[in-house]
Motif scaffolding. Structure first.
Motif, PDB file in Angstrom:
ATOM      1  N   SER A 377       0.621  -0.661  -0.227  1.00 40.66           N
ATOM      2  CA  SER A 377       0.561  -0.091   0.214  1.00 40.66           C
ATOM      3  C   SER A 377       0.936   1.053  -0.104  1.00 40.66           C
ATOM      4  CB  SER A 377      -0.516   0.457   0.745  1.00 40.66           C
ATOM      5  OG  SER A 377      -1.356   1.160   1.316  1.00 40.66           O
ATOM      6  N   ARG A 378       0.766   2.068  -0.648  1.00 43.41           N
ATOM      7  CA  ARG A 378       1.739   2.869  -0.778  1.00 43.41           C
ATOM      8  C   ARG A 378       0.608   4.337   0.218  1.00 43.41           C
ATOM      9  NH1 ARG A 378       0.995   2.642  -6.281  1.00 43.41           N
ATOM     10  NH2 ARG A 378       2.325   3.051  -7.804  1.00 43.41           N
ATOM     11  N   SER A 379      -0.243   4.426   0.474  1.00 42.26           N
ATOM     12  CA  SER A 379      -0.935   5.525   1.747  1.00 42.26           C
ATOM     13  C   SER A 379      -0.560   5.184   2.877  1.00 42.26           C
ATOM     14  CB  SER A 379      -2.277   5.683   1.360  1.00 42.26           C
ATOM     15  OG  SER A 379      -3.458   4.697   1.018  1.00 42.26           O
ATOM     16  N   GLY A 380      -1.177   3.409   3.147  1.00 42.46           N
ATOM     17  CA  GLY A 380      -1.494   2.496   3.959  1.00 42.46           C
ATOM     18  C   GLY A 380      -2.706   2.322   4.220  1.00 42.46           C
ATOM     19  N   ALA A 381      -3.804   2.766   3.866  1.00 46.81           N
ATOM     20  CA  ALA A 381      -4.982   3.201   3.578  1.00 46.81           C
ATOM     21  C   ALA A 381      -5.481   0.889   3.485  1.00 46.81           C
ATOM     22  CB  ALA A 381      -5.844   3.210   2.744  1.00 46.81           C
ATOM     23  N   THR A 382      -4.821   0.486   2.917  1.00 46.68           N
ATOM     24  CA  THR A 382      -5.504  -1.209   3.227  1.00 46.68           C
ATOM     25  C   THR A 382      -4.691  -1.686   3.931  1.00 46.68           C
ATOM     26  OG1 THR A 382      -5.095  -1.578   1.003  1.00 46.68           O
ATOM     27  CG2 THR A 382      -4.362  -3.257   1.420  1.00 46.68           C
ATOM     28  N   ALA A 383      -3.842  -1.635   4.943  1.00 44.42           N
ATOM     29  CA  ALA A 383      -2.970  -2.349   5.828  1.00 44.42           C
ATOM     30  C   ALA A 383      -4.215  -1.638   7.532  1.00 44.42           C
ATOM     31  CB  ALA A 383      -1.658  -1.703   6.436  1.00 44.42           C
ATOM     32  N   ARG A 384      -4.861  -0.347   7.082  1.00 49.40           N
ATOM     33  CA  ARG A 384      -5.510  -0.002   8.190  1.00 49.40           C
ATOM     34  C   ARG A 384      -6.880  -0.571   8.095  1.00 49.40           C
ATOM     35  NH1 ARG A 384      -2.668   5.169   7.129  1.00 49.40           N
ATOM     36  NH2 ARG A 384      -4.435   5.725   5.463  1.00 49.40           N
ATOM     37  N   ILE A 385      -7.708  -0.706   7.431  1.00 47.78           N
ATOM     38  CA  ILE A 385      -8.450  -1.871   7.274  1.00 47.78           C
ATOM     39  C   ILE A 385      -8.190  -2.954   7.517  1.00 47.78           C
ATOM     40  CG2 ILE A 385     -10.473  -2.198   5.325  1.00 47.78           C
ATOM     41  CD1 ILE A 385      -9.796  -0.304   3.465  1.00 47.78           C
ATOM     42  N   LEU A 386      -7.067  -3.495   6.786  1.00 50.76           N
ATOM     43  CA  LEU A 386      -7.065  -5.026   7.557  1.00 50.76           C
ATOM     44  C   LEU A 386      -6.755  -5.208   8.958  1.00 50.76           C
ATOM     45  CD1 LEU A 386      -4.730  -5.530   4.655  1.00 50.76           C
ATOM     46  CD2 LEU A 386      -6.501  -7.042   5.340  1.00 50.76           C
ATOM     47  N   SER A 387      -6.680  -3.672   9.148  1.00 50.67           N
ATOM     48  CA  SER A 387      -6.060  -3.855  11.733  1.00 50.67           C
ATOM     49  C   SER A 387      -7.456  -3.944  11.545  1.00 50.67           C
ATOM     50  CB  SER A 387      -5.072  -2.817  11.223  1.00 50.67           C
ATOM     51  OG  SER A 387      -5.691  -2.820  13.000  1.00 50.67           O
ATOM     52  N   ALA A 388      -8.104  -3.254  11.027  1.00 49.86           N
ATOM     53  CA  ALA A 388      -9.659  -2.694  11.319  1.00 49.86           C
ATOM     54  C   ALA A 388     -10.496  -4.130  11.793  1.00 49.86           C
ATOM     55  CB  ALA A 388     -10.652  -1.639  11.016  1.00 49.86           C
ATOM     56  N   CYS A 389     -10.290  -5.069  10.946  1.00 50.79           N
ATOM     57  CA  CYS A 389     -10.909  -6.339  10.822  1.00 50.79           C
ATOM     58  C   CYS A 389     -10.387  -7.289  12.140  1.00 50.79           C
ATOM     59  CB  CYS A 389     -11.448  -7.009   9.997  1.00 50.79           C
ATOM     60  SG  CYS A 389     -11.953  -6.322   8.015  1.00 50.79           S
ATOM     61  N   ARG A 390      -9.221  -6.936  12.601  1.00 50.07           N
ATOM     62  CA  ARG A 390      -8.377  -7.430  13.422  1.00 50.07           C
ATOM     63  C   ARG A 390      -8.570  -9.256  13.575  1.00 50.07           C
ATOM     64  NH1 ARG A 390      -8.001  -2.798  14.924  1.00 50.07           N
ATOM     65  NH2 ARG A 390      -8.534  -2.460  17.322  1.00 50.07           N
ATOM     66  N   GLN A 393      -3.953 -13.603  12.169  1.00 50.09           N
ATOM     67  CA  GLN A 393      -2.859 -13.490  11.917  1.00 50.09           C
ATOM     68  C   GLN A 393      -1.996 -12.002  11.872  1.00 50.09           C
ATOM     69  OE1 GLN A 393      -5.416 -14.721  10.515  1.00 50.09           O
ATOM     70  NE2 GLN A 393      -4.640 -16.308  10.204  1.00 50.09           N
ATOM     71  N   PRO A 394      -0.893 -11.483  11.989  1.00 52.37           N
ATOM     72  CA  PRO A 394       0.155 -10.061  11.522  1.00 52.37           C
ATOM     73  C   PRO A 394      -0.050 -10.170  10.082  1.00 52.37           C
ATOM     74  CG  PRO A 394       1.398 -11.996  11.673  1.00 52.37           C
ATOM     75  CD  PRO A 394       0.153 -12.996  12.068  1.00 52.37           C
ATOM     76  N   ILE A 395      -0.267  -8.722  10.338  1.00 55.67           N
ATOM     77  CA  ILE A 395      -0.169  -8.178   8.842  1.00 55.67           C
ATOM     78  C   ILE A 395       0.889  -6.992   8.687  1.00 55.67           C
ATOM     79  CG2 ILE A 395      -1.664  -5.523   7.455  1.00 55.67           C
ATOM     80  CD1 ILE A 395      -3.673  -6.250   9.993  1.00 55.67           C
ATOM     81  N   HIS A 396       1.931  -7.569   7.454  1.00 56.43           N
ATOM     82  CA  HIS A 396       2.890  -7.317   7.272  1.00 56.43           C
ATOM     83  C   HIS A 396       2.955  -5.953   6.065  1.00 56.43           C
ATOM     84  CE1 HIS A 396       5.222 -10.256   8.848  1.00 56.43           C
ATOM     85  NE2 HIS A 396       4.653 -11.062   8.682  1.00 56.43           N
ATOM     86  N   ALA A 397       2.832  -4.983   6.114  1.00 61.28           N
ATOM     87  CA  ALA A 397       2.388  -3.769   5.400  1.00 61.28           C
ATOM     88  C   ALA A 397       3.515  -3.190   4.716  1.00 61.28           C
ATOM     89  CB  ALA A 397       2.094  -2.627   6.257  1.00 61.28           C
ATOM     90  N   LEU A 398       3.835  -3.297   3.432  1.00 58.22           N
ATOM     91  CA  LEU A 398       4.718  -3.128   2.719  1.00 58.22           C
ATOM     92  C   LEU A 398       4.574  -1.742   2.417  1.00 58.22           C
ATOM     93  CD1 LEU A 398       5.672  -6.689   0.538  1.00 58.22           C
ATOM     94  CD2 LEU A 398       6.000  -6.002   3.136  1.00 58.22           C
ATOM     95  N   SER A 399       5.489  -0.895   2.413  1.00 54.88           N
ATOM     96  CA  SER A 399       5.878   0.903   1.449  1.00 54.88           C
ATOM     97  C   SER A 399       6.677   0.858   1.079  1.00 54.88           C
ATOM     98  CB  SER A 399       3.802   0.993   2.530  1.00 54.88           C
ATOM     99  OG  SER A 399       4.434   3.130   1.702  1.00 54.88           O
TER     100      SER A 399
END
Length: 471
Positions: A377-390, A393-399
């Motif tokens: 994700s360029r902006s991190g929005a995808t990582a934040r939405i995934l996080s909100a789903c709780r 699994q850990p979320i590796h956020a590449l940017s």
């Protein structure tokens, strides 16, 4: 541990060894409180954090906390006043004490006095000493009666529970401090005493004037902010439930439900939320927390907090490293309980495709018992939405954007990472990251999400791929 710990730096945690101890204990975000200290001290702290970031390989984020329009009593040379119940005392502007024998408290922002009315409450010393306004004696002078006994030192915070106070959220001091923070290279900025979304917009406009824009965390401390909650969340990048002043400004029994409502709204919006103030306060002087404190921390996590913040505990406390370690242990136990029955949280709004795509990735990870979720994700929005789903699994956020990586550190369960840069295709970057990262073993199943162009003319796109990848 998926919950993020924010440690406030201060005299007890101002050298390299102390900060390294906090990192090893689990802190990943460091708060610089610009209500105290100057440029030279903050510059040294930023340098230490950046050095440790390189040394440890961890993404360490720096949160600049602006002072805001904190209302205080003045120091007019009268010292600390000892007040007994039913004592009458004057509250006024500087100079109003001259020629008077009565006890007097001076206000540093006297324009507030114009709106005070008989029957309204005034609270000093973190709410421990309370008064009721008895009568107005002039435009900038009122007489109060003490509701309880206590002391009133000079230069202490003063609040007016239930009353809307119209003050600029960004003061002249904040503007100067913001410039310093941007020059030093902080990663995000917290704005104090937000009352409406326009306060956040004005801070962002000021950043643009200074030539560098950063994520803004809005501190909710006033009743008006609660009434404007949805718009403030929309304008902000993150939210802090600042329970100290919020507990003074609102009726204290309402604070737990306010905390839960704020967290729920942030989770629905996919915005990181911090719970702060007196989390493990007894550990300022004790090597162990109280039972009530451990329960409070755990409940904040179970409510849905992304971050839990330590203030005095790490800034001036005797056991800063032990406090972070204890908070981490509480968080780990709360998360284990959460996962006993929990499944990924479905989006609350049915018209947002990105949220359902993230939810689908989390459900797929759950059903396939995957090792992790990797997103690009360029902006991190995808990582934040995934996080909100709780997800479990850990979320590796590449940017590739350093600013994005430091801000996604605030989101629950997210591990920020820099992607391989010699792969232009985002999906291929994710796959190569999985192949090369030591966290994944041969045969591991990993869910990846990425944005793939659907035609040659597209340079970038929103997340549109969810894939099961086996290493």
């Amino acid at each position: 541990m998926r919950t993020k710990i924010i440690a406030t730096l201060g005299p007890a945690s101002s050298d390299r060894d102390a900060i390294l101890g906090l990192v090893r204990a689990g802190a990943r975000i460091f708060r610089l409180n610009f209500s105290h200290g100057g440029r030279e001290g903050f510059e040294r702290l930023v340098a230490i954090i950046r050095e440790l970031e390189q040394e440890t390989g961890e993404t360490l984020s720096i949160l600049q906390d602006l002072s805001g329009p904190k209302i205080r009593t003045c120091d007019i040379g009268l010292g600390t006043l000892e007040v007994t119940k039913d004592t009458e005392i004057l509250l006024g502007a500087p100079g109003q004490e001259e020629g008077r024998d009565e006890m007097f408290i001076c206000l540093d922002q006297p324009e507030i006095l114009r709106s005070l009315k008989p029957g309204e409450v005034v609270a000093l010393s973190d709410g421990m000493l309370r008064f009721k306004v008895a009568e107005r004696l002039g435009e900038l002078l009122v007489r109060m009666v003490a509701v309880n006994a206590g002391i009133a030192p000079p230069r202490k915070g003063i609040s007016f529970p239930g009353k809307d106070i119209s003050l600029e959220a960004v003061t002249a001091k904040d503007r100067a401090d913001l410039k310093v923070g941007l020059e030093l290279g902080v990663d995000m900025v917290a704005i104090s005493y937000v009352q409406e979304a326009e306060d956040v917009a004005r801070l962002k406009s000021l950043m643009r004037e200074y030539g560098r824009t950063l994520p803004v965390v809005s501190k909710l401390e006033r009743p008006k902010a609660i009434r404007n909650l949805d718009r403030i969340i929309e304008e902000s990048d993150g939210i802090m439930v600042a329970r100290g002043d919020l507990g003074l400004e609102c009726d204290l029994p309402t604070l737990p439900s306010l905390q839960k409502r704020i967290i729920r709204a942030c989770n629905h919006a996919g915005k990181p939320v911090i719970v702060a103030t007196q989390m493990l306060l007894s550990m300022v002087s004790s090597p162990m927390p109280t039972r009530a404190e451990t329960t409070d921390v755990a409940n904040a996590i179970l409510d849905g907090a992304d971050c839990i913040m330590l203030s005095e505990e790490t800034a001036i406390g005797r056991y800063p490293v032990e406090t972070v370690r204890y908070m981490g242990e509480i968080a780990a136990q709360a998360e284990a309980y959460f996962f006993e029955e929990a499944r990924p949280v479905a989006p609350a709004y049915e018209d947002q495709t990105a949220k359902f795509l993230a939810y689908a990735a989390c459900m797929l990870a759950d059903k396939s018992r995957s090792r992790a979720i990797v997103c690009h994700s360029r902006s991190g929005a995808t990582a934040r939405i995934l996080s909100a789903c709780r997800p479990r699994q850990p979320i590796h956020a590449l940017s590739a954007d350093r600013r994005t990586r430091h801000f996604t550190q605030l989101s629950w369960g997210v591990i920020p990472a820099e992607p391989p840069t010699d792969e232009e295709n985002h999906q291929e970057r994710c796959e190569r990251y999985i192949r090369e990262h030591q966290a994944f073993q041969e045969g591991d199943s990993v869910i990846l999400t990425a944005g793939q162009p659907t035609n040659k003319r597209q340079l970038q796109t929103q997340t549109n791929v969810v894939k099961v990848y086996e290493k």
